[in-house]
Scaffold this active site. Structure first.
Site, PDB file in Angstrom:
ATOM      1  N   HIS B  67       0.973  -0.712   0.208  1.00  0.00           N
ATOM      2  CA  HIS B  67       0.153   0.101   0.197  1.00  0.00           C
ATOM      3  C   HIS B  67       1.054   1.401   0.140  1.00  0.00           C
ATOM      4  O   HIS B  67       1.865   1.316   0.783  1.00  0.00           O
ATOM      5  CB  HIS B  67      -0.931   0.095   1.336  1.00  0.00           C
ATOM      6  CG  HIS B  67      -1.865  -1.101   1.403  1.00  0.00           C
ATOM      7  ND1 HIS B  67      -2.002  -1.868   2.089  1.00  0.00           N
ATOM      8  CD2 HIS B  67      -2.840  -1.851   0.068  1.00  0.00           C
ATOM      9  CE1 HIS B  67      -3.110  -2.893   1.677  1.00  0.00           C
ATOM     10  NE2 HIS B  67      -3.461  -2.570   0.194  1.00  0.00           N
ATOM     11  N   GLU B  70       1.809   3.851   2.869  1.00  0.00           N
ATOM     12  CA  GLU B  70       2.064   3.443   4.315  1.00  0.00           C
ATOM     13  C   GLU B  70       3.826   3.211   4.390  1.00  0.00           C
ATOM     14  O   GLU B  70       4.160   2.420   4.085  1.00  0.00           O
ATOM     15  CB  GLU B  70       2.141   2.081   4.180  1.00  0.00           C
ATOM     16  CG  GLU B  70       0.270   1.682   4.504  1.00  0.00           C
ATOM     17  CD  GLU B  70      -0.390   0.453   4.498  1.00  0.00           C
ATOM     18  OE1 GLU B  70       0.173  -0.607   4.758  1.00  0.00           O
ATOM     19  OE2 GLU B  70      -1.572   0.400   4.476  1.00  0.00           O
ATOM     20  N   ARG B 125      -3.089   4.599  -1.968  1.00  0.00           N
ATOM     21  CA  ARG B 125      -2.977   3.788  -1.252  1.00  0.00           C
ATOM     22  C   ARG B 125      -2.773   2.216  -2.437  1.00  0.00           C
ATOM     23  O   ARG B 125      -2.109   1.558  -2.221  1.00  0.00           O
ATOM     24  CB  ARG B 125      -4.659   3.130  -0.809  1.00  0.00           C
ATOM     25  CG  ARG B 125      -4.963   1.945  -0.541  1.00  0.00           C
ATOM     26  CD  ARG B 125      -6.077   1.603   0.241  1.00  0.00           C
ATOM     27  NE  ARG B 125      -5.998   0.117   0.406  1.00  0.00           N
ATOM     28  CZ  ARG B 125      -6.083  -0.329   1.455  1.00  0.00           C
ATOM     29  NH1 ARG B 125      -5.462  -0.098   2.476  1.00  0.00           N
ATOM     30  NH2 ARG B 125      -6.549  -1.688   1.475  1.00  0.00           N
ATOM     31  N   HIS B 195       2.862  -3.882   6.816  1.00  0.00           N
ATOM     32  CA  HIS B 195       1.355  -2.820   6.380  1.00  0.00           C
ATOM     33  C   HIS B 195       1.589  -1.731   7.737  1.00  0.00           C
ATOM     34  O   HIS B 195       2.548  -2.080   8.721  1.00  0.00           O
ATOM     35  CB  HIS B 195       1.113  -3.468   5.894  1.00  0.00           C
ATOM     36  CG  HIS B 195       0.625  -4.299   4.968  1.00  0.00           C
ATOM     37  ND1 HIS B 195      -0.770  -4.152   4.173  1.00  0.00           N
ATOM     38  CD2 HIS B 195       0.802  -5.576   4.551  1.00  0.00           C
ATOM     39  CE1 HIS B 195      -0.622  -4.811   2.855  1.00  0.00           C
ATOM     40  NE2 HIS B 195      -0.013  -5.397   3.424  1.00  0.00           N
ATOM     41  N   GLU B 269       1.571  -5.283  10.878  1.00  0.00           N
ATOM     42  CA  GLU B 269       0.952  -4.000  10.584  1.00  0.00           C
ATOM     43  C   GLU B 269       1.512  -2.873  11.817  1.00  0.00           C
ATOM     44  O   GLU B 269       0.956  -3.056  12.542  1.00  0.00           O
ATOM     45  CB  GLU B 269      -0.986  -3.966  11.131  1.00  0.00           C
ATOM     46  CG  GLU B 269      -1.333  -4.407  10.105  1.00  0.00           C
ATOM     47  CD  GLU B 269      -1.652  -3.485   8.670  1.00  0.00           C
ATOM     48  OE1 GLU B 269      -1.514  -2.676   9.326  1.00  0.00           O
ATOM     49  OE2 GLU B 269      -2.384  -4.373   8.531  1.00  0.00           O
TER      50      GLU B 269
END
Lengths: 94, 307
Positions: B67, B70, B125, B195, B269
């Site tokens: 993405h 990020e 994104r 991510h 994440e």
């Protein structure tokens, strides 16, 4: 093309307490151009989930009013996204 | 001239390309660069192979920056390569890892999107592919993998941020990555994707509430890895299967890699939990990378010993 600016765009954090409040957030997404940060799409919004989304300056005021009127608890994580975009570069060159 | 690369700062694509060249020149015995394909906008997709020996041995595939917005994710992949090469011969664990396994590192998966997020729209994104019968641009590469691709609702609208694309593996970036992983499947024992944000360590599945057969093993790795991560700055991560820990997804790289046969697949994440979101300040890059490194090293050690 000039780069997109995010002056006075806001990032809201909402935590719907029940299905009704979750649906209010989903309805807001239908009538406004919201950029979901977490979760990444409207259909994931559920009760007791922390929901972060970005809204334009223009739409922020009406979103805030709608949340207040519906007693949906919210906070504004970022008040001016453009400021944060610029502040992310906070390390000087070597 | 791309300008000076820094591990403490976000680097644009030009700097990252120059950095990959520099790493190969600096450590030719340990780092090699492989072009696995190119993007819609004809940018190269580079993988860095990091490891001490050639030949048949275990490998871990890691990718960053699926993405575009990020940014801390590509920063971590660069940090990992730097730390690996710097600590070889000095740090016992890293030396053992690099002697006995290879790391395939894709520093930026969604190159076109990453460039766009630097030049035009920081909040971008998806990738930058055009969509038929729509003026909306881009596909979410993490919905484009051939795993339960069409099962999620509301991912067939090209104007949505989670648009899955017109078909599974429709995107050049996805195809390049899947072809590489398929052709190295015998050696790849783990797949890790990075991510941001929300501080989680996830494992399959996302497309079903069902748990994978080795879920106890994955949960154990997740628990210890997040504990290791927290030892540096007390940053708390939660771990668990995608569907119940974050939210259900379909077409994700993690589930695809697992169902292909890589039985240890994880998604990080990274920081933070929403104070900055996608706009994590550069001053937080180093601490984020340092603590993440602890978790990744634990996972790699586990893979070396148990697979």
């Amino acid at each position: 093309l000039a780069p997109v600016r995010f002056d006075r765009e806001k990032v809201f954090r909402v935590r719907p307490q029940d299905d009704k409040q979750a649906n209010i957030v989903k309805d807001l997404a239908k009538s406004n151009e919201l950029d979901f940060w977490y979760p990444d799409a409207t259909h994931h919004v559920a009760t007791n989930m922390t929901v972060d989304f970005r809204a334009s300056e223009k739409e922020s005021q009406s979103i805030q009013s709608a949340l207040e009127q519906s007693n949906v608890h919210f906070e504004i994580l970022i008040h001016d996204l453009q400021e944060e975009v610029e502040k992310q570069f906070d390390v000087e060159d070597d | 001239a791309p300008g000076r690369h820094s591990y403490a700062k976000y680097n644009d694509w030009g700097k990252i390309v120059a950095w990959t060249e520099k790493m190969v020149k600096k450590c030719p015995e340990m780092v090699s660069r492989i072009q696995i394909g190119s993007t819609v906008e004809n940018n190269p997709l580079y993988i860095l192979k990091v490891g001490k020996r050639a030949g048949r041995q275990k490998a871990i595939f890691m990718d960053c920056g699926i993405h575009a917005r990020e940014w801390v994710s590509p920063a971590f992949c660069q940090w990992f390569v730097y730390q690996a090469t710097k600590s070889y011969g000095k740090n016992k664990i890293m030396t053992k890892l690099l002697d006995q396994m290879n790391f395939y590192i894709l520093p930026v998966f969604n190159v076109d999107g990453y460039i766009w997020s630097w030049t035009q729209n920081r909040m971008w994104r998806k990738n930058r592919s055009r969509n038929r019968n729509s003026t909306c641009i881009g596909t979410d590469l993490n919905r484009n993998f051939d795993v339960s691709w069409s099962s999620s609702p509301n991912t067939n609208n090209p104007c949505l941020e989670t648009y899955r694309g017109p078909a599974p593996e429709s995107e050049k970036e996805t195809r390049a990555v899947t072809a590489f992983i398929r052709s190295h499947l015998k050696s790849i024992r783990a797949y890790i994707t990075f991510h941001s944000y929300s501080q989680m360590l996830l494992y399959p599945y996302g497309y079903t509430p069902r748990l994978p057969p080795n879920h106890e093993d994955l949960a154990k790795v997740g628990r210890i890895a997040t504990e290791a991560l927290s030892t540096r700055y007390e940053t708390r991560y939660v771990y668990g299967p995608i569907a119940s820990t974050i939210y259900p997804t379909s077409g994700s790289s993690l589930d695809w890699a697992y169902d292909l046969g890589i039985k240890h697949t994880f998604a990080f994440e990274l920081r933070d939990k929403g104070k900055f979101g996608f706009l994590l300040p550069e001053s937080r890059i180093k601490p984020t990378c340092r603590e993440t490194m602890l978790a990744v090293k634990f996972i790699a050690k586990y893979i070396l010993k148990h697979t």
